[in-house]
Motif scaffolding. Structure first.
Motif, PDB file in Angstrom:
ATOM      1  N   LYS A   1       0.912  -1.312  -0.127  1.00 44.15           N
ATOM      2  CA  LYS A   1      -0.130  -0.437  -0.186  1.00 44.15           C
ATOM      3  C   LYS A   1       1.552   1.401   0.271  1.00 44.15           C
ATOM      4  O   LYS A   1       0.655   1.812  -0.738  1.00 44.15           O
ATOM      5  N   TYR A   2       1.444   1.147   0.571  1.00 48.06           N
ATOM      6  CA  TYR A   2       2.851   2.705   0.854  1.00 48.06           C
ATOM      7  C   TYR A   2       3.323   2.664  -0.357  1.00 48.06           C
ATOM      8  O   TYR A   2       4.092   3.636  -0.520  1.00 48.06           O
ATOM      9  N   ALA A   3       4.530   1.316  -0.892  1.00 47.50           N
ATOM     10  CA  ALA A   3       4.588   1.654  -2.046  1.00 47.50           C
ATOM     11  C   ALA A   3       4.062   1.909  -2.969  1.00 47.50           C
ATOM     12  O   ALA A   3       4.308   2.911  -4.206  1.00 47.50           O
TER      13      ALA A   3
ATOM     14  N   ILE B   1       2.459   6.427  -6.941  1.00 50.24           N
ATOM     15  CA  ILE B   1       1.777   7.680  -7.848  1.00 50.24           C
ATOM     16  C   ILE B   1       2.154   9.084  -7.591  1.00 50.24           C
ATOM     17  O   ILE B   1       1.903   9.655  -8.126  1.00 50.24           O
ATOM     18  N   LEU B   2       2.677   8.841  -6.380  1.00 49.82           N
ATOM     19  CA  LEU B   2       3.429  10.562  -5.825  1.00 49.82           C
ATOM     20  C   LEU B   2       4.228  10.796  -6.792  1.00 49.82           C
ATOM     21  O   LEU B   2       4.373  12.050  -7.245  1.00 49.82           O
ATOM     22  N   LEU B   3       5.485   9.742  -7.325  1.00 48.41           N
ATOM     23  CA  LEU B   3       6.134   9.558  -8.220  1.00 48.41           C
ATOM     24  C   LEU B   3       5.623  10.479  -9.751  1.00 48.41           C
ATOM     25  O   LEU B   3       6.217  10.903  -9.983  1.00 48.41           O
TER      26      LEU B   3
ATOM     27  N   THR C   1       8.742  10.828  -0.979  1.00 54.87           N
ATOM     28  CA  THR C   1       8.516   9.701  -1.345  1.00 54.87           C
ATOM     29  C   THR C   1       9.312   8.919  -0.280  1.00 54.87           C
ATOM     30  O   THR C   1       8.825   6.992  -0.573  1.00 54.87           O
ATOM     31  N   VAL C   2      10.874   8.679  -0.397  1.00 56.54           N
ATOM     32  CA  VAL C   2      11.600   7.704   0.582  1.00 56.54           C
ATOM     33  C   VAL C   2      10.991   7.873   2.027  1.00 56.54           C
ATOM     34  O   VAL C   2      11.026   6.640   2.324  1.00 56.54           O
ATOM     35  N   ALA C   3      10.470   8.798   2.523  1.00 59.24           N
ATOM     36  CA  ALA C   3       9.157   8.823   3.645  1.00 59.24           C
ATOM     37  C   ALA C   3       8.093   7.175   3.992  1.00 59.24           C
ATOM     38  O   ALA C   3       7.783   7.001   4.349  1.00 59.24           O
ATOM     39  N   ILE C   4       7.668   7.493   2.859  1.00 63.31           N
ATOM     40  CA  ILE C   4       5.969   7.334   2.419  1.00 63.31           C
ATOM     41  C   ILE C   4       6.930   5.882   2.240  1.00 63.31           C
ATOM     42  O   ILE C   4       6.406   5.033   3.111  1.00 63.31           O
TER      43      ILE C   4
ATOM     44  N   PHE D   1       9.203   4.305   3.193  1.00 66.95           N
ATOM     45  CA  PHE D   1      10.647   3.119   4.435  1.00 66.95           C
ATOM     46  C   PHE D   1       9.263   3.459   5.355  1.00 66.95           C
ATOM     47  O   PHE D   1       9.685   2.658   6.410  1.00 66.95           O
ATOM     48  N   ALA D   2       8.777   4.110   5.658  1.00 65.94           N
ATOM     49  CA  ALA D   2       7.817   4.225   6.931  1.00 65.94           C
ATOM     50  C   ALA D   2       7.401   3.287   7.719  1.00 65.94           C
ATOM     51  O   ALA D   2       7.299   2.271   9.178  1.00 65.94           O
ATOM     52  N   PRO D   3       6.747   1.889   6.661  1.00 63.58           N
ATOM     53  CA  PRO D   3       6.224   1.045   7.012  1.00 63.58           C
ATOM     54  C   PRO D   3       7.702  -0.090   7.640  1.00 63.58           C
ATOM     55  O   PRO D   3       7.391  -0.623   8.924  1.00 63.58           O
ATOM     56  N   PHE D   4       8.850  -0.024   7.442  1.00 65.52           N
ATOM     57  CA  PHE D   4       9.494  -0.456   7.718  1.00 65.52           C
ATOM     58  C   PHE D   4       9.920   0.256   9.220  1.00 65.52           C
ATOM     59  O   PHE D   4      10.691  -0.848  10.003  1.00 65.52           O
TER      60      PHE D   4
END
Length: 113
Positions: free
Chosen positions: A19-21, A26-28, A90-93, A95-98
């Protein structure tokens, strides 16, 4: 906070990561689209050159084509700043679940002040 919180099972964690990926992609795509249209209509580049320029700026590689008009130079400047923020977001979104899972594994939420 409850001290007996369990971490998500692998299947649910994979679903969360997916989901986060998806949000990151989408943002990219939206950001790349802004760049492509901007370089095409403001910078007077062809579609392929616009895609190439927007991709290079969005990934932090730098500009490819020279912008000839002041409007194009202003667009390129603002798009470069925008791209830097989008890249970090994008990186923050992604890697947030990890990071969240790591905090649970290390029981960071159990630390009392």
């Amino acid at each position: 906070m409850k001290k007996n919180k369990n971490i998500l099972p692998p299947k649910a964690f994979a679903k969360r990561v997916s989901k986060y990926a998806f949000y990151s992609i989408i943002l990219l795509i939206i950001s790349l689209g802004i760049g492509v249209f901007g370089y095409h209509f403001v910078g007077a580049l062809g579609w392929i050159d616009s895609l190439y320029n927007a991709s290079m700026i969005l990934t932090g590689m730098g500009p490819v084509n020279e912008m000839k008009t002041e409007a194009a130079k202003l667009f390129a400047s603002f798009y470069a700043l925008f791209s830097g923020v989008v890249f970090l977001s994008t990186v923050a979104i992604f890697f947030a679940p990890f990071a969240h899972r790591l905090m649970h594994l290390l029981r960071i939420d159990d630390i009392e002040d």
